[in-house]
Design an enzyme around this catalytic site. Structure first.
Site, PDB file in Angstrom:
ATOM      1  N   ARG A  91      27.506  21.721  73.811  1.00 16.57           N
ATOM      2  CA  ARG A  91      26.053  21.729  73.968  1.00 16.57           C
ATOM      3  C   ARG A  91      25.707  21.960  75.436  1.00 16.57           C
ATOM      4  NH1 ARG A  91      24.359  17.233  73.675  1.00 16.57           N
ATOM      5  NH2 ARG A  91      26.152  15.992  73.055  1.00 16.57           N
ATOM      6  N   TYR A 231      27.704  27.890  69.441  1.00 10.70           N
ATOM      7  CA  TYR A 231      28.376  26.601  69.311  1.00 10.70           C
ATOM      8  C   TYR A 231      27.532  25.586  68.528  1.00 10.70           C
ATOM      9  CZ  TYR A 231      29.940  21.939  70.173  1.00 10.70           C
ATOM     10  OH  TYR A 231      30.306  20.631  69.971  1.00 10.70           O
ATOM     11  N   GLY A 233      26.189  22.246  68.139  1.00  7.31           N
ATOM     12  CA  GLY A 233      24.919  21.589  68.419  1.00  7.31           C
ATOM     13  C   GLY A 233      23.854  22.523  68.985  1.00  7.31           C
ATOM     14  N   LYS A 240      21.479  18.511  65.646  1.00 15.42           N
ATOM     15  CA  LYS A 240      20.871  17.800  66.776  1.00 15.42           C
ATOM     16  C   LYS A 240      19.416  18.220  66.986  1.00 15.42           C
ATOM     17  CE  LYS A 240      24.920  16.009  67.808  1.00 15.42           C
ATOM     18  NZ  LYS A 240      25.239  14.587  67.702  1.00 15.42           N
ATOM     19  N   HIS A 260      20.982   8.560  66.570  1.00 15.56           N
ATOM     20  CA  HIS A 260      22.318   9.142  66.737  1.00 15.56           C
ATOM     21  C   HIS A 260      23.345   8.085  66.319  1.00 15.56           C
ATOM     22  CE1 HIS A 260      25.232  11.331  69.737  1.00 15.56           C
ATOM     23  NE2 HIS A 260      25.412  11.709  68.496  1.00 15.56           N
ATOM     24  N   SER A 282      27.998  11.188  72.204  1.00 16.57           N
ATOM     25  CA  SER A 282      28.901  12.200  71.661  1.00 16.57           C
ATOM     26  C   SER A 282      30.317  11.993  72.177  1.00 16.57           C
ATOM     27  CB  SER A 282      28.417  13.589  72.059  1.00 16.57           C
ATOM     28  OG  SER A 282      27.157  13.826  71.481  1.00 16.57           O
ATOM     29  N   ALA A 283      31.269  12.104  71.257  1.00 15.54           N
ATOM     30  CA  ALA A 283      32.696  11.947  71.569  1.00 15.54           C
ATOM     31  C   ALA A 283      33.042  10.547  72.074  1.00 15.54           C
ATOM     32  CB  ALA A 283      33.177  13.030  72.535  1.00 15.54           C
ATOM     33  N   CYS A 284      32.341   9.535  71.546  1.00 14.20           N
ATOM     34  CA  CYS A 284      32.638   8.146  71.916  1.00 14.20           C
ATOM     35  C   CYS A 284      32.991   7.289  70.706  1.00 14.20           C
ATOM     36  CB  CYS A 284      31.478   7.543  72.682  1.00 14.20           C
ATOM     37  SG  CYS A 284      31.287   8.268  74.320  1.00 14.20           S
ATOM     38  N   ASN A 288      35.227   8.240  64.157  1.00  7.64           N
ATOM     39  CA  ASN A 288      36.375   7.358  63.947  1.00  7.64           C
ATOM     40  C   ASN A 288      35.970   6.013  63.356  1.00  7.64           C
ATOM     41  OD1 ASN A 288      39.249   8.230  64.970  1.00  7.64           O
ATOM     42  ND2 ASN A 288      37.724   9.313  66.200  1.00  7.64           N
ATOM     43  N   ASP A 307      27.201  10.600  62.157  1.00  7.94           N
ATOM     44  CA  ASP A 307      26.553  11.124  63.367  1.00  7.94           C
ATOM     45  C   ASP A 307      25.053  10.847  63.457  1.00  7.94           C
ATOM     46  OD1 ASP A 307      26.947  12.637  65.850  1.00  7.94           O
ATOM     47  OD2 ASP A 307      25.720  14.182  64.931  1.00  7.94           O
ATOM     48  N   ARG A 400      36.522  21.263  67.253  1.00  6.63           N
ATOM     49  CA  ARG A 400      35.851  20.547  66.160  1.00  6.63           C
ATOM     50  C   ARG A 400      36.398  20.917  64.795  1.00  6.63           C
ATOM     51  NH1 ARG A 400      31.508  16.914  67.760  1.00  6.63           N
ATOM     52  NH2 ARG A 400      31.385  17.241  69.999  1.00  6.63           N
ATOM     53  N   ARG A 431      31.315   4.396  76.542  1.00  7.10           N
ATOM     54  CA  ARG A 431      32.671   4.563  77.051  1.00  7.10           C
ATOM     55  C   ARG A 431      32.668   4.080  78.495  1.00  7.10           C
ATOM     56  NH1 ARG A 431      36.890   8.543  75.996  1.00  7.10           N
ATOM     57  NH2 ARG A 431      35.846   9.225  74.105  1.00  7.10           N
ATOM     58  N   PHE A 526      40.321   1.941  67.212  1.00  7.97           N
ATOM     59  CA  PHE A 526      40.532   2.596  65.910  1.00  7.97           C
ATOM     60  C   PHE A 526      40.510   1.551  64.780  1.00  7.97           C
ATOM     61  CE2 PHE A 526      42.258   5.426  69.194  1.00  7.97           C
ATOM     62  CZ  PHE A 526      41.522   6.564  68.913  1.00  7.97           C
ATOM     63  N   GLY A 527      41.558   1.517  63.928  1.00  5.63           N
ATOM     64  CA  GLY A 527      41.554   0.611  62.771  1.00  5.63           C
ATOM     65  C   GLY A 527      41.345  -0.848  63.149  1.00  5.63           C
TER      66      GLY A 527
HETATM   67  P1  GDP Z   1      32.006  10.946  68.019  1.00  6.21           P
HETATM   68  O1  GDP Z   1      31.746  12.258  68.662  1.00  6.21           O
HETATM   69  O2  GDP Z   1      31.098   9.875  68.555  1.00  6.21           O
HETATM   70  O3  GDP Z   1      31.994  11.015  66.539  1.00  6.21           O
HETATM   71  O4  GDP Z   1      33.472  10.474  68.478  1.00  6.21           O
HETATM   72  P2  GDP Z   1      34.886  10.543  67.714  1.00  6.21           P
HETATM   73  O5  GDP Z   1      35.011   9.486  66.668  1.00  6.21           O
HETATM   74  O6  GDP Z   1      35.130  11.939  67.261  1.00  6.21           O
HETATM   75  O7  GDP Z   1      35.856  10.185  68.902  1.00  6.21           O
HETATM   76  C1  GDP Z   1      35.856  10.879  70.122  1.00  6.21           C
HETATM   77  C2  GDP Z   1      37.093  10.579  70.883  1.00  6.21           C
HETATM   78  O8  GDP Z   1      37.193   9.175  71.144  1.00  6.21           O
HETATM   79  C3  GDP Z   1      38.360  10.969  70.148  1.00  6.21           C
HETATM   80  O9  GDP Z   1      39.249  11.549  71.058  1.00  6.21           O
HETATM   81  C4  GDP Z   1      38.901   9.659  69.649  1.00  6.21           C
HETATM   82  O10 GDP Z   1      40.290   9.680  69.538  1.00  6.21           O
HETATM   83  C5  GDP Z   1      38.433   8.659  70.693  1.00  6.21           C
HETATM   84  N1  GDP Z   1      38.210   7.327  70.085  1.00  6.21           N
HETATM   85  C6  GDP Z   1      37.476   7.048  68.988  1.00  6.21           C
HETATM   86  N2  GDP Z   1      37.519   5.725  68.688  1.00  6.21           N
HETATM   87  C7  GDP Z   1      38.295   5.150  69.636  1.00  6.21           C
HETATM   88  C8  GDP Z   1      38.736   3.802  69.873  1.00  6.21           C
HETATM   89  O11 GDP Z   1      38.396   2.856  69.162  1.00  6.21           O
HETATM   90  N3  GDP Z   1      39.515   3.602  70.978  1.00  6.21           N
HETATM   91  C9  GDP Z   1      39.898   4.633  71.790  1.00  6.21           C
HETATM   92  N4  GDP Z   1      40.659   4.346  72.828  1.00  6.21           N
HETATM   93  N5  GDP Z   1      39.515   5.917  71.585  1.00  6.21           N
HETATM   94  C10 GDP Z   1      38.723   6.173  70.526  1.00  6.21           C
HETATM   95  P1  PGA Z   2      28.491  15.396  68.894  1.00  6.64           P
HETATM   96  O1  PGA Z   2      27.693  16.573  68.317  1.00  6.64           O
HETATM   97  O2  PGA Z   2      29.023  15.871  70.198  1.00  6.64           O
HETATM   98  O3  PGA Z   2      27.519  14.264  69.016  1.00  6.64           O
HETATM   99  O4  PGA Z   2      29.583  15.105  67.902  1.00  6.64           O
HETATM  100  C1  PGA Z   2      28.255  17.801  68.354  1.00  6.64           C
HETATM  101  C2  PGA Z   2      27.265  18.834  68.717  1.00  6.64           C
HETATM  102  O5  PGA Z   2      26.195  18.825  68.152  1.00  6.64           O
HETATM  103  O6  PGA Z   2      27.567  19.686  69.559  1.00  6.64           O
HETATM  104 MN    MN Z   3      31.490  12.760  65.554  1.00  7.88          MN
END
Ligand code: GDP
Ligand code: PGA
Ligand code: MN
Length: 619
Positions: A91, A231, A233, A240, A260, A282-284, A288, A307, A400, A431, A526-527
């Site tokens: 984005r 791309y 978003g 978005k 979000h 995003s990416a946080c 997961n 999302d 992605r 983060r 994670f888990g």
């Molecule tokens: P989204 O964009 O908010 O959906 O984020 P994602 O779930 O795709 O995760 C983005 C990045 O953060 C990936 O590289 C994951 O591996 C990492 N990540 C997600 N959850 C965790 C976690 O609980 N701990 C750590 N250390 N990294 C995480």
């Molecule tokens: P995200 O959205 O980065 O919040 O996963 C992706 C995008 O819209 O580019």
């Molecule tokens: Mn995501």
């Protein structure tokens, strides 16, 4: 029905629109399509029906054009990889605009330009921008078609990749169009062009785009204009642009919330169901957490969304949430069989489009973190030979996967309910390497909004620009609030003021990314985040212990379930530690942040900051 959908191939630039052949009676839509065709001058106009046959045709064409690579159907049925222009991978927040009539309605967090000036600029850019291309008309609905007040949109695009991706991410096609006609419904006009017209006989490239990118929203007429990027978003405008930026404006005016957030369903060993929404930048970690496999006995997680969440207060004053999307657009790196098996299983069913991942020699895909060990040889996202010794990532950090949500085995049945689910808890998370504890419970609702309003996170590869810079990201909505940030926070406060205070969700702040002195993660994540969810639920039920700190309540070393982990109570205490020195800096940062709101910051939040400062002073 498919007979309706013949592309009017005789259309030329002098008779654009060809409305007499268009498969709809929706007058406003016909008029808009005609107008856009006149402006952009495509070779032909094609109305997308959303059928399987159509998708097959389009993806075949995209493979022929070199935009898509068909993956090995044994391992990835009906799946494709796309490789973008290296300058079109995320984005573009610097080029994203909210063009409200009044500048102050866009607020300090958005780029703004005078709408008439912007319209003039866009008319210039879009003029002839689809020459040599097909103009696709995609009717779509965000949320359920059966919703009380379905939220329609129509995306016009000159990218077949966008059509194929929108088909995964939203409900599109003939059913939607019929419902729009039946209701003579309003729709959000969402216009997209890659901004790369083709001259007579000019050979196309695999990923057409322009260096000049503009992602523009007009709040008053609820329209979207996106130019120059293919791309996610920037180009899949239901996501978005509509479901967050435009929807947040609709939500302000109509009394609901467009956020979000992911939504998950948690079932306790006692078989009680809870619904949790969580906002992370995003990416946080949204995807997961939404697809989490609990590591604790007896707890079950199902997902509703990863999302975007739309929430409104129900008849009994409870906050109800739905997911307006139909697919996942997940960050590939870090998604693997050990970290996110549910996403991997969904992907393995096929019907997916991968963008900027690496290719394996047997026609599959790979990215960092998919498996513990990298394959010996790959073709990286730029098309170069790659081996583990190459010393650079094989997949782009923002690569992605785009996969239909109903391929998730753990999809909660409530995903399909237009009424949504009652939310028990909201998590805000970012983060942060330091300062912010693993989990903190807010004192009350307003204190929780304060936590959300001051949320901070290090920037990621999901947006163009420097990675790893700490910035404030209120409710993880910084790039997505369609209006003034102070008004947005006020909306949260006033809306909930009318709700049933008894059933207001409890709000928590989380941070999966805190580091220890040796640089490792303070919490495995994670888990194991299921253990934090368990504590959250037990706090709601009043059964878990907590320590009161100036910022809120954190777990005691013993109150997090560590069964089967090699973590100790002392490790937990370190992960939730509130360090006065770090917080002195944090308070200064918050103060600086709040100063930027000027007059528009709600009084209640000014008071929250004051109280927080007093608590630290007294501590
Ligand atoms: P989204 O964009 O908010 O959906 O984020 P994602 O779930 O795709 O995760 C983005 C990045 O953060 C990936 O590289 C994951 O591996 C990492 N990540 C997600 N959850 C965790 C976690 O609980 N701990 C750590 N250390 N990294 C995480
Ligand atoms: P995200 O959205 O980065 O919040 O996963 C992706 C995008 O819209 O580019
Ligand atoms: Mn995501």
């Amino acid at each position: 029905e498919s007979g309706d959908n013949v592309a009017p191939s005789h259309l030329d630039s002098n008779t654009p629109g060809a409305s007499k052949d268009a498969p709809t009676t929706h007058q406003a839509l016909l008029a808009w399509v005609q107008q856009v065709a006149e402006l952009t001058q495509p070779d032909r106009v094609y109305w997308v029906d959303g059928s399987e046959a159509e998708n097959k045709r389009l993806t075949d064409e995209l493979v022929d054009a070199g935009t898509l690579v068909r993956l090995n159907p044994e391992a990835f049925p009906n799946s494709f990889a796309a490789f973008s222009d290296p300058k079109d991978v995320a984005r573009v927040e610097e080029q994203t605009f909210i063009c409200s009539e009044e500048k102050h309605d866009a607020g300090f967090t958005n780029n703004w330009m005078d709408p008439s000036e912007m319209r003039e600029k866009l008319n210039g850019l879009f003029s002839g921008s689809m020459r040599g291309r097909t103009m696709y008309v995609i009717p779509f609905v965000m949320g359920h078609l059966e919703a009380e007040d379905p939220k329609f949109g129509v995306e016009i695009t000159d990218s077949a990749y966008v059509v194929a991706s929108m088909r995964i991410m939203a409900r599109i096609g003939t059913d939607v169009l019929r419902k729009m006609e039946e209701l003579d419904a309003f729709f959000v006009p969402a216009l997209h062009s890659v901004g790369a017209p083709l001259a007579e006989g000019e050979q196309d490239v695999a990923w057409p785009c322009s260096d000049d990118k503009w992602i523009v929203h007009f709040p008053e007429d609820r329209s979207i204009w996106s130019y120059g990027s293919g791309y996610g978003g920037n180009a899949l405008l239901g996501k978005k642009c509509y479901a967050l930026r435009i929807a947040s404006i609709m939500a302000r005016d109509e009394g609901w919330l467009a956020e979000h957030m992911l939504i998950l369903k948690l079932t306790s060993p006692e078989k009680k169901d809870y619904f949790v929404a969580a906002a992370f930048p995003s990416a946080c970690g949204k995807t997961n957490l939404a697809l989490l496999d609990p590591t604790i006995e007896g707890w079950k997680v199902e997902t509703l969304g990863d999302d975007i969440t739309w929430m409104r207060f129900g008849h009994n004053g409870e906050l109800r949430a739905t997911n307006p999307e139909a697919g996942l657009f997940g960050v590939a790196p870090g998604t693997g069989w050990s970290t996110n098996p549910n996403a991997m299983r969904a992907i393995a069913k096929g019907n997916s489009i991968f963008t900027n991942v690496a290719l394996t020699d047997d026609g599959g895909v790979w990215w960092e973190g998919m498996t513990d060990e990298a394959p010996a040889h790959l073709t990286d996202w730029l098309g170069n030979e790659w081996t583990p010794e190459s010393g650079r990532p094989a997949a782009h950090p923002n690569s992605r996967f785009c996969t239909p949500i109903d391929q998730i085995d753990m999809l909660a049945e409530e995903y399909h309910s237009p009424d949504g689910v009652p939310v028990s808890a909201i998590l805000f998370g970012g983060r942060r390497k330091t300062t912010v504890p693993l989990v903190t419970q807010s004192r009350d609702w307003t204190n929780g909004i304060f936590m959300g309003s001051t949320l901070s996170s290090e920037t990621t590869a999901a947006a163009a620009g420097q990675v790893g810079v700490v910035r404030r990201d209120p409710m993880a909505m910084l790039p997505f609030m369609g209006y003034d940030a102070g008004d947005y926070l006020r909306h949260w406060i006033t809306l909930s003021g009318k709700a049933n205070q008894e059933t207001l969700p409890k709000i928590f702040l989380v941070n999966w990314f805190r580091r220890t002195a040796d640089g490792g993660f303070a919490w495995p994540g994670f888990g194991d985040n299921s253990r934090v969810l368990k504590w959250v639920i037990e706090r709601i039920e009043g059964t878990a212990d907590a320590v009161e700190t100036p910022i809120g309540f954190v777990p005691t070393g013993e109150s997090l379930d560590l069964t089967g982990m090699d973590m100790t109570a002392a490790d937990v205490e370190a992960a939730v530690h509130v360090d006065p020195e770090e917080w002195k800096k944090e308070l200064a940062g918050i103060e600086e942040w709040y100063a930027r709101f000027g007059e528009s910051l709600p009084e209640d939040l000014v008071a929250e900051l004051q109280t927080l400062k007093e608590r630290f002073a007294a501590a």
